[in-house]
Design a protein around this motif. Sequence first.
Motif, PDB file in Angstrom:
ATOM      1  N   THR A 181       0.836  -1.200   0.000  1.00  0.00           N
ATOM      2  CA  THR A 181       0.000   0.000   0.000  1.00  0.00           C
ATOM      3  C   THR A 181       0.871   1.251   0.000  1.00  0.00           C
ATOM      4  O   THR A 181       2.044   1.218   0.396  1.00  0.00           O
ATOM      5  CB  THR A 181      -0.933   0.015   1.231  1.00  0.00           C
ATOM      6  OG1 THR A 181      -0.124   0.002   2.414  1.00  0.00           O
ATOM      7  CG2 THR A 181      -1.869  -1.190   1.224  1.00  0.00           C
ATOM      8  N   ASP A 182       0.290   2.364  -0.406  1.00  0.00           N
ATOM      9  CA  ASP A 182       1.035   3.618  -0.500  1.00  0.00           C
ATOM     10  C   ASP A 182       1.639   4.055   0.823  1.00  0.00           C
ATOM     11  O   ASP A 182       2.748   4.589   0.859  1.00  0.00           O
ATOM     12  CB  ASP A 182       0.133   4.734  -1.035  1.00  0.00           C
ATOM     13  CG  ASP A 182      -0.132   4.601  -2.516  1.00  0.00           C
ATOM     14  OD1 ASP A 182       0.604   3.857  -3.197  1.00  0.00           O
ATOM     15  OD2 ASP A 182      -1.076   5.246  -3.005  1.00  0.00           O
ATOM     16  N   HIS A 218       1.093   5.358  -5.922  1.00  0.00           N
ATOM     17  CA  HIS A 218       2.333   6.011  -5.518  1.00  0.00           C
ATOM     18  C   HIS A 218       2.929   6.798  -6.681  1.00  0.00           C
ATOM     19  O   HIS A 218       3.077   6.275  -7.781  1.00  0.00           O
ATOM     20  CB  HIS A 218       3.326   4.950  -5.021  1.00  0.00           C
ATOM     21  CG  HIS A 218       4.595   5.488  -4.499  1.00  0.00           C
ATOM     22  ND1 HIS A 218       4.691   6.170  -3.318  1.00  0.00           N
ATOM     23  CD2 HIS A 218       5.844   5.451  -5.005  1.00  0.00           C
ATOM     24  CE1 HIS A 218       5.935   6.527  -3.111  1.00  0.00           C
ATOM     25  NE2 HIS A 218       6.660   6.094  -4.121  1.00  0.00           N
ATOM     26  N   SER A 223      -2.161   0.745  -5.130  1.00  0.00           N
ATOM     27  CA  SER A 223      -1.199   1.837  -4.995  1.00  0.00           C
ATOM     28  C   SER A 223      -1.296   2.807  -6.157  1.00  0.00           C
ATOM     29  O   SER A 223      -1.415   2.407  -7.319  1.00  0.00           O
ATOM     30  CB  SER A 223       0.228   1.273  -4.930  1.00  0.00           C
ATOM     31  OG  SER A 223       1.168   2.319  -4.904  1.00  0.00           O
TER      32      SER A 223
END
Length: 146
Positions: A45-46, A125, A123
């Motif tokens: 996850t981010d 990101h 994500s």
Amino acid sequence: MSGFYKQERFKERLRVYPNHFLLLFLDDKLVAFVDGFCTGDADLTDDMYENSCLHDEDGDWQMIFGLNTHPDYRGQGYASKLMNCFIGQARREKRLGVVLTCKKQMVEFYSKFGFVDEGISESAHGGAVWKQMRLTFDGVEGCKKY
């Protein structure tokens, strides 16, 4: 992202989970590295990129946040050497496996190590679209099954 911010983030990562950074030097020059932390969470996850305190040394999964090779040294097998070492370390540590995200054009590269494309990651990101890939180890004793 400013260079200072990036440098500070890497310093923090090295402080919190130094055993999960592999650095490849030629002479005195850093030419490639791979890093990531361990967690009980099965998906990358981010918030993991930003918060090194989420590292759990007893976590079932080894995450990979980045595999980086200096542009002058690409295409010489250094990234593959680091990946093989990082995967081997995760196996010896009895993790369930390794998880990473990558851009679509890198799926084939990571597939060579046994990673399976699980589709688009949650994500976002850096504002990019990422594919999540997972390498699950067979026969790991003492760990939960995914």
